[in-house]
Design a protein around this motif. Structure first.
Motif, PDB file in Angstrom:
ATOM      1  N   HIS A 317       0.856  -1.189   0.000  1.00  0.00           N
ATOM      2  CA  HIS A 317       0.000   0.000   0.000  1.00  0.00           C
ATOM      3  C   HIS A 317       0.887   1.233   0.000  1.00  0.00           C
ATOM      4  O   HIS A 317       1.815   1.326   0.800  1.00  0.00           O
ATOM      5  CB  HIS A 317      -0.902   0.048   1.242  1.00  0.00           C
ATOM      6  N   SER A 318       0.605   2.174  -0.863  1.00  0.00           N
ATOM      7  CA  SER A 318       1.306   3.451  -0.807  1.00  0.00           C
ATOM      8  C   SER A 318       0.553   4.396   0.119  1.00  0.00           C
ATOM      9  O   SER A 318      -0.538   4.090   0.591  1.00  0.00           O
ATOM     10  CB  SER A 318       1.433   4.054  -2.207  1.00  0.00           C
ATOM     11  N   ALA A 319       1.157   5.542   0.392  1.00  0.00           N
ATOM     12  CA  ALA A 319       0.525   6.561   1.246  1.00  0.00           C
ATOM     13  C   ALA A 319       0.598   7.902   0.529  1.00  0.00           C
ATOM     14  O   ALA A 319       1.658   8.294   0.037  1.00  0.00           O
ATOM     15  CB  ALA A 319       1.230   6.640   2.597  1.00  0.00           C
ATOM     16  N   LEU A 320      -0.510   8.604   0.468  1.00  0.00           N
ATOM     17  CA  LEU A 320      -0.580   9.915  -0.161  1.00  0.00           C
ATOM     18  C   LEU A 320      -0.492  10.965   0.941  1.00  0.00           C
ATOM     19  O   LEU A 320      -1.373  11.053   1.799  1.00  0.00           O
ATOM     20  CB  LEU A 320      -1.897  10.059  -0.935  1.00  0.00           C
ATOM     21  N   LEU A 321       0.594  11.747   0.951  1.00  0.00           N
ATOM     22  CA  LEU A 321       0.871  12.660   2.056  1.00  0.00           C
ATOM     23  C   LEU A 321       1.188  14.057   1.545  1.00  0.00           C
ATOM     24  O   LEU A 321       1.657  14.222   0.410  1.00  0.00           O
ATOM     25  CB  LEU A 321       2.062  12.148   2.874  1.00  0.00           C
ATOM     26  N   PRO A 322       0.935  15.086   2.369  1.00  0.00           N
ATOM     27  CA  PRO A 322       1.212  16.465   1.956  1.00  0.00           C
ATOM     28  C   PRO A 322       2.690  16.692   1.662  1.00  0.00           C
ATOM     29  O   PRO A 322       3.569  16.124   2.318  1.00  0.00           O
ATOM     30  CB  PRO A 322       0.752  17.298   3.164  1.00  0.00           C
ATOM     31  N   ASP A 323       2.960  17.542   0.722  1.00  0.00           N
ATOM     32  CA  ASP A 323       4.329  17.822   0.305  1.00  0.00           C
ATOM     33  C   ASP A 323       5.144  18.493   1.401  1.00  0.00           C
ATOM     34  O   ASP A 323       6.375  18.398   1.419  1.00  0.00           O
ATOM     35  CB  ASP A 323       4.309  18.695  -0.957  1.00  0.00           C
ATOM     36  N   ASN A 324       4.480  19.188   2.332  1.00  0.00           N
ATOM     37  CA  ASN A 324       5.213  19.920   3.372  1.00  0.00           C
ATOM     38  C   ASN A 324       5.485  19.079   4.615  1.00  0.00           C
ATOM     39  O   ASN A 324       5.873  19.593   5.657  1.00  0.00           O
ATOM     40  CB  ASN A 324       4.449  21.194   3.764  1.00  0.00           C
ATOM     41  N   VAL A 325       5.280  17.765   4.520  1.00  0.00           N
ATOM     42  CA  VAL A 325       5.522  16.869   5.646  1.00  0.00           C
ATOM     43  C   VAL A 325       6.733  15.998   5.342  1.00  0.00           C
ATOM     44  O   VAL A 325       6.840  15.427   4.254  1.00  0.00           O
ATOM     45  CB  VAL A 325       4.286  15.977   5.911  1.00  0.00           C
ATOM     46  N   ASP A 326       7.674  15.917   6.300  1.00  0.00           N
ATOM     47  CA  ASP A 326       8.775  14.972   6.171  1.00  0.00           C
ATOM     48  C   ASP A 326       8.297  13.590   6.586  1.00  0.00           C
ATOM     49  O   ASP A 326       7.514  13.454   7.539  1.00  0.00           O
ATOM     50  CB  ASP A 326       9.960  15.388   7.049  1.00  0.00           C
ATOM     51  N   VAL A 327       8.743  12.580   5.875  1.00  0.00           N
ATOM     52  CA  VAL A 327       8.296  11.212   6.132  1.00  0.00           C
ATOM     53  C   VAL A 327       9.438  10.415   6.756  1.00  0.00           C
ATOM     54  O   VAL A 327      10.534  10.330   6.199  1.00  0.00           O
ATOM     55  CB  VAL A 327       7.807  10.543   4.837  1.00  0.00           C
ATOM     56  N   LEU A 328       9.164   9.846   7.919  1.00  0.00           N
ATOM     57  CA  LEU A 328      10.134   9.077   8.686  1.00  0.00           C
ATOM     58  C   LEU A 328       9.857   7.595   8.487  1.00  0.00           C
ATOM     59  O   LEU A 328       8.706   7.164   8.540  1.00  0.00           O
ATOM     60  CB  LEU A 328      10.016   9.441  10.166  1.00  0.00           C
ATOM     61  N   TYR A 329      10.888   6.796   8.249  1.00  0.00           N
ATOM     62  CA  TYR A 329      10.687   5.362   8.027  1.00  0.00           C
ATOM     63  C   TYR A 329      11.855   4.584   8.616  1.00  0.00           C
ATOM     64  O   TYR A 329      13.018   4.914   8.378  1.00  0.00           O
ATOM     65  CB  TYR A 329      10.567   5.063   6.533  1.00  0.00           C
ATOM     66  N   SER A 330      11.548   3.559   9.406  1.00  0.00           N
ATOM     67  CA  SER A 330      12.554   2.666   9.968  1.00  0.00           C
ATOM     68  C   SER A 330      12.363   1.271   9.391  1.00  0.00           C
ATOM     69  O   SER A 330      11.230   0.803   9.248  1.00  0.00           O
ATOM     70  CB  SER A 330      12.451   2.609  11.495  1.00  0.00           C
ATOM     71  N   PHE A 331      13.464   0.603   9.072  1.00  0.00           N
ATOM     72  CA  PHE A 331      13.364  -0.702   8.414  1.00  0.00           C
ATOM     73  C   PHE A 331      14.631  -1.502   8.663  1.00  0.00           C
ATOM     74  O   PHE A 331      15.681  -0.954   9.013  1.00  0.00           O
ATOM     75  CB  PHE A 331      13.157  -0.524   6.904  1.00  0.00           C
ATOM     76  N   GLU A 332      14.516  -2.820   8.492  1.00  0.00           N
ATOM     77  CA  GLU A 332      15.654  -3.718   8.622  1.00  0.00           C
ATOM     78  C   GLU A 332      16.202  -4.044   7.238  1.00  0.00           C
ATOM     79  O   GLU A 332      15.466  -4.081   6.261  1.00  0.00           O
ATOM     80  CB  GLU A 332      15.253  -5.017   9.326  1.00  0.00           C
ATOM     81  N   SER A 333      17.516  -4.285   7.171  1.00  0.00           N
ATOM     82  CA  SER A 333      18.138  -4.656   5.909  1.00  0.00           C
ATOM     83  C   SER A 333      18.872  -5.976   6.054  1.00  0.00           C
ATOM     84  O   SER A 333      19.206  -6.405   7.162  1.00  0.00           O
ATOM     85  CB  SER A 333      19.117  -3.566   5.448  1.00  0.00           C
ATOM     86  N   VAL A 334      19.106  -6.627   4.930  1.00  0.00           N
ATOM     87  CA  VAL A 334      19.941  -7.820   4.900  1.00  0.00           C
ATOM     88  C   VAL A 334      21.327  -7.402   4.416  1.00  0.00           C
ATOM     89  O   VAL A 334      21.469  -6.359   3.778  1.00  0.00           O
ATOM     90  CB  VAL A 334      19.328  -8.887   3.953  1.00  0.00           C
ATOM     91  N   PRO A 335      22.368  -8.137   4.745  1.00  0.00           N
ATOM     92  CA  PRO A 335      22.327  -9.476   5.348  1.00  0.00           C
ATOM     93  C   PRO A 335      22.402  -9.506   6.863  1.00  0.00           C
ATOM     94  O   PRO A 335      22.245 -10.567   7.465  1.00  0.00           O
ATOM     95  CB  PRO A 335      23.593 -10.127   4.750  1.00  0.00           C
ATOM     96  N   ASP A 336      22.661  -8.355   7.521  1.00  0.00           N
ATOM     97  CA  ASP A 336      22.959  -8.389   8.959  1.00  0.00           C
ATOM     98  C   ASP A 336      21.787  -8.019   9.853  1.00  0.00           C
ATOM     99  O   ASP A 336      21.916  -8.017  11.075  1.00  0.00           O
ATOM    100  CB  ASP A 336      24.139  -7.462   9.267  1.00  0.00           C
ATOM    101  N   GLY A 337      20.622  -7.705   9.282  1.00  0.00           N
ATOM    102  CA  GLY A 337      19.469  -7.340  10.101  1.00  0.00           C
ATOM    103  C   GLY A 337      19.576  -5.985  10.745  1.00  0.00           C
ATOM    104  O   GLY A 337      18.854  -5.693  11.705  1.00  0.00           O
ATOM    105  N   ALA A 338      20.464  -5.125  10.238  1.00  0.00           N
ATOM    106  CA  ALA A 338      20.636  -3.787  10.805  1.00  0.00           C
ATOM    107  C   ALA A 338      19.353  -2.974  10.615  1.00  0.00           C
ATOM    108  O   ALA A 338      18.636  -3.129   9.624  1.00  0.00           O
ATOM    109  CB  ALA A 338      21.807  -3.077  10.132  1.00  0.00           C
ATOM    110  N   VAL A 339      19.061  -2.111  11.593  1.00  0.00           N
ATOM    111  CA  VAL A 339      17.885  -1.249  11.529  1.00  0.00           C
ATOM    112  C   VAL A 339      18.321   0.144  11.094  1.00  0.00           C
ATOM    113  O   VAL A 339      19.253   0.721  11.664  1.00  0.00           O
ATOM    114  CB  VAL A 339      17.165  -1.180  12.887  1.00  0.00           C
ATOM    115  N   HIS A 340      17.676   0.694  10.082  1.00  0.00           N
ATOM    116  CA  HIS A 340      17.978   2.016   9.560  1.00  0.00           C
ATOM    117  C   HIS A 340      16.749   2.904   9.748  1.00  0.00           C
ATOM    118  O   HIS A 340      15.619   2.455   9.609  1.00  0.00           O
ATOM    119  CB  HIS A 340      18.320   1.951   8.070  1.00  0.00           C
TER     120      HIS A 340
END
Length: 431
Positions: A317-340
């Motif tokens: 699902h995408s999200a439709l958001l106002p242009d004047n809002v910064d979008v924060l996102y946290s996620f895990e990556s492979v191969p080490d499972g680090a959180v960004h």
């Protein structure tokens, strides 16, 4: 020293708005806090976006009993409280550590499990003591124990001259890489106290100490600093003085888990920042992952199993958001499972849809362009839901790519030089 949150992100807090106006049903709550009417529709038809929701792998425990205590004061103003006998939840026990009491797991928990639902009492911001009796769970051997809690040591200071006083988990110790956090799960919140869930950030083995990050619960820990942190984690910050004393990068990485009181103060220090937290949305499904490339400090989307041409790689699902809002996102990556944790780049991680609105794709924002892609997006008519479909066979470990020109209407006017290396590479890609 203990902490707890009697809520979590208010959606108005997500956008930096101090109060929530009535929400439009066509908007996620945080979007409605900024726009009183629905946003311009997408070219494919108007759509209803789904707000981020907390996701648990196990059902939450029953609602906790509401605490009621009387707080008599002595002649010198010292408050003395006798708390009710508190039964420990299943899988939780107290034990000794080199630095005092601690909370431990007496059974294994999986990442995402709700360990327990706890309660706190609201007490005056004065000197005081509370007598606590703890009864072990029937599954655990042990005798009832009695402890004395200090109004300053075992509480978190909140507004209006009050503190949140906890029970058995007042003994939970700090870690810069904690095993638990408290999401948005308030069951009640009034003049007496509140309830909260404690959720596993990763798998917890029987016998492991259960920890939390103290900096997420107080802006400035003036009365309970940890000058030399002893958590021993690979990402230890060296000390714990409260959220205020984290670096800007550390604050950004922890905004999605900071409690409302901390966020309120943080917003006062950053009045021009308005943001929406996408972290609660689902991440990549099994078979797909985000890969971190350390040398270039970049990301890509990769397959973690084989797919055949025509297979559905994922549904998102995408999200439709106002242009004047910064979008924060946290996620895990492979191969080490680090959180960004990233503030998404408006040009590279979203599509300008006109009318002051941008479309964000969460984890799929890291899918790179190719002029000869191995996947395409197929949208559900009139919604923000779409499926990624394999255009040809994709092998385990292969990067998943898409053609940006198939969904970008070039409203930003940006141009980048393509390096996909395909025989039909168009070289200059507009978006």
């Amino acid at each position: 020293y203990q902490r707890r949150v009697h809520g979590g992100f208010c959606s108005a807090m997500d956008t930096g708005v101090s109060e929530c106006p009535p929400c439009s049903e066509d908007l996620p709550h945080a979007m409605a806090a900024t726009y009183a009417s629905p946003p311009p529709s997408l070219a494919k038809g108007s759509a209803k976006g789904a707000p981020p929701t907390a996701h648990f792998k196990s059902a939450p425990p029953p609602t906790a009993a509401k605490p009621k205590i009387n707080i008599p004061a002595t002649e010198d103003g010292l408050c003395n409280v006798d708390l009710d006998v508190v039964p420990l939840p299943r899988g939780i026990k107290l034990g000794r550590t080199p630095y005092g009491m601690g909370v431990f797991a007496s059974r294994a928990f999986k990442k995402g499990d709700v360990l327990y639902r706890g309660t706190y009492h609201l007490v005056p911001d004065r000197r005081g003591k509370a007598k606590l009796q703890v009864k072990p769970h029937p599954d655990d051997n042990g005798e009832p124990q009695e402890f004395e809690l200090d109004f300053h040591v075992h509480t978190v200071q909140v507004e209006n001259g009050r503190r949140q006083l906890y029970t058995f988990d007042a003994f939970m110790n700090h870690s810069c890489d904690p095993t638990t956090y408290t999401p948005v799960t308030t069951q009640y919140d009034d003049e007496d106290g509140g309830a909260y869930d404690t959720v596993a950030l990763r798998d917890i083995a029987e016998g492991d100490q259960i920890t939390c990050d103290y900096a997420l619960f107080e802006w400035d820990c003036t009365d309970k600093n940890i000058d030399v942190c002893g958590c021993g984690s690979a990402i230890c910050r060296g000390s714990m003085h409260g959220f205020r004393h984290l670096t800007p990068a550390q604050q950004l990485a922890n905004l999605h888990r900071a409690c409302p009181e901390v966020l309120t103060v943080w917003h006062k220090h950053h009045p021009d920042m308005r943001y929406f937290n996408l972290t609660g949305r689902a991440g990549p499904p099994p078979g797909v992952a985000i890969r971190y490339h350390q040398a270039s400090e970049s990301f890509s989307v990769v397959a973690t199993r084989d797919f055949k041409a025509g297979d559905t790689l994922f549904v998102n699902h995408s999200a439709l958001l106002p242009d004047n809002v910064d979008v924060l996102y946290s996620f895990e990556s492979v191969p080490d499972g680090a959180v960004h944790t990233k503030i998404m780049d408006k040009i590279w991680h979203s599509v300008n849809r006109g009318g002051g609105m941008r479309e964000y794709y969460g984890w799929d924002s890291f899918c790179n362009h190719s002029c000869d892609p191995n996947s395409e997006s197929r949208w559900e008519s009139g919604s923000l839901q779409y499926a990624g479909v394999a255009l040809r066979d994709i092998n385990d470990g292969e990067e998943i790519t898409c053609d940006y020109s198939t969904f970008d209407e070039e409203l930003d006017g940006s141009v980048f030089t393509c390096a996909c290396g395909a025989a039909n590479c168009r070289v200059n890609i507009r978006g």
